[in-house]
Design a protein around this motif. Structure first.
Motif, short mmCIF file in Angstrom:
data_model
loop_
_atom_site.label_atom_id
_atom_site.label_comp_id
_atom_site.label_asym_id
_atom_site.label_seq_id
_atom_site.Cartn_x
_atom_site.Cartn_y
_atom_site.Cartn_z
N LEU A 1 2.66 42.20 -16.03
CA LEU A 1 3.39 41.37 -15.14
C LEU A 1 3.14 39.96 -15.57
O LEU A 1 2.42 39.32 -15.16
CB LEU A 1 2.49 41.47 -13.67
CG LEU A 1 3.44 40.80 -12.70
CD1 LEU A 1 4.85 41.45 -12.50
CD2 LEU A 1 2.74 41.12 -11.15
N PRO B 1 8.58 37.32 -13.36
CA PRO B 1 8.97 38.41 -12.36
C PRO B 1 9.63 39.37 -12.64
O PRO B 1 10.39 39.30 -13.74
CB PRO B 1 10.10 37.09 -11.83
CG PRO B 1 9.52 35.99 -12.13
CD PRO B 1 9.02 35.95 -13.40
N LYS C 1 -2.84 35.70 -8.72
CA LYS C 1 -1.81 35.87 -7.58
C LYS C 1 -0.59 36.43 -8.03
O LYS C 1 -0.03 35.73 -8.96
CB LYS C 1 -1.73 34.58 -6.78
CG LYS C 1 -0.71 34.90 -5.23
CD LYS C 1 -0.86 33.21 -4.63
CE LYS C 1 0.02 33.70 -3.52
NZ LYS C 1 0.36 32.70 -2.64
N PHE C 2 0.08 37.24 -7.32
CA PHE C 2 1.74 37.69 -7.26
C PHE C 2 2.09 38.07 -5.92
O PHE C 2 1.20 38.71 -4.94
CB PHE C 2 1.78 38.75 -8.34
CG PHE C 2 1.01 40.21 -7.99
CD1 PHE C 2 1.76 41.06 -7.23
CD2 PHE C 2 -0.20 40.40 -8.54
CE1 PHE C 2 1.34 42.11 -7.04
CE2 PHE C 2 -0.44 41.65 -8.52
CZ PHE C 2 0.03 42.57 -7.75
N ASP C 3 3.34 37.83 -5.59
CA ASP C 3 4.04 37.88 -4.39
C ASP C 3 4.62 39.17 -4.42
O ASP C 3 5.21 39.44 -5.59
CB ASP C 3 4.53 36.79 -3.81
CG ASP C 3 3.94 35.44 -3.48
OD1 ASP C 3 2.69 35.83 -3.09
OD2 ASP C 3 4.39 34.49 -3.86
N SER D 1 1.20 39.51 -0.66
CA SER D 1 0.64 38.93 -1.87
C SER D 1 -0.69 39.71 -2.25
O SER D 1 -1.53 40.37 -1.39
CB SER D 1 0.16 37.52 -1.69
OG SER D 1 1.52 36.72 -1.23
N LEU E 1 8.22 41.68 -8.19
CA LEU E 1 6.87 41.11 -8.31
C LEU E 1 7.03 39.95 -8.76
O LEU E 1 7.61 39.81 -10.00
CB LEU E 1 5.84 42.12 -8.89
CG LEU E 1 5.85 43.43 -8.30
CD1 LEU E 1 4.86 44.28 -9.26
CD2 LEU E 1 5.19 43.51 -6.85
N PRO F 1 4.64 36.75 -10.28
CA PRO F 1 3.47 36.17 -10.59
C PRO F 1 3.36 34.75 -10.35
O PRO F 1 4.43 34.27 -10.53
CB PRO F 1 3.14 36.54 -12.12
CG PRO F 1 4.37 36.78 -12.56
CD PRO F 1 5.45 37.15 -11.35
N ARG F 2 2.16 34.13 -9.76
CA ARG F 2 2.09 33.10 -9.43
C ARG F 2 0.97 32.26 -10.30
O ARG F 2 0.73 30.97 -9.91
CB ARG F 2 1.92 32.86 -7.86
CG ARG F 2 2.76 33.49 -6.87
CD ARG F 2 4.04 32.70 -6.89
NE ARG F 2 5.11 32.96 -6.15
CZ ARG F 2 6.44 32.83 -5.89
NH1 ARG F 2 6.92 32.00 -6.99
NH2 ARG F 2 7.15 33.34 -5.05
#
Length: 145
Positions: A15, A18, A52-54, A78, A126, A128-129
């Protein structure tokens, strides 16, 4: 379905950007109220990194419509890993790699999106942040509970 910008569901996957995948919904038992649960399994991270991923969900029909329908996607939740050290400066259980899963109840969200009971798939994105962190996803599925 033609025109849907999804990634072939080849797992495990990294990941690092996105990623959008089509996820099949399981058949419901006749006459029973069951909660649909999105399961992101085999999440592999370095426990010493902030991760963190949403997770966004959209109806397959909205995603395929002209204009993409991305503005109608709903955030389902998240995943967050906050690193912490113990007083001796080491991670809690010694290992650097952590493998876990994320389970999110999505029945109400699907209803809010107007997803029909007989729709066979939903679109999961998904996002990723965090930059420069290693995240591997082992699989994505929907279960009835």
């Amino acid at each position: 379905m033609a025109g849907i910008p999804t990634t072939p569901a080849t797992f495990p996957m990294s990941l690092d950007k996105p990623t959008t995948v089509m996820v099949a919904r399981p058949a419901k038992k006749e006459g029973e109220e069951e909660e649909e649960v999105l399961v992101i399994e085999g999440i592999e991270i370095n426990r010493d990194e902030f991760v963190k991923f949403d997770v966004f969900i959209n109806d397959e029909d909205e995603e395929a419509a002209a204009g993409g329908g991305a503005e109608k996607a709903e955030c389902a939740g998240s995943f967050v890993n906050v690193p912490h050290k113990h007083r001796n400066g080491h991670s809690g259980d010694g290992g650097k790699v952590k493998k876990t899963q994320l389970r999110i109840g999505i029945s109400e969200l699907l209803e809010d999106l107007g997803v029909e009971e007989d729709d066979e798939d939903v679109v999961v994105k998904l996002v990723p942040r965090c930059d420069n962190v290693h995240v591997t996803i082992g699989g994505i599925k929907i279960e009835n509970e």
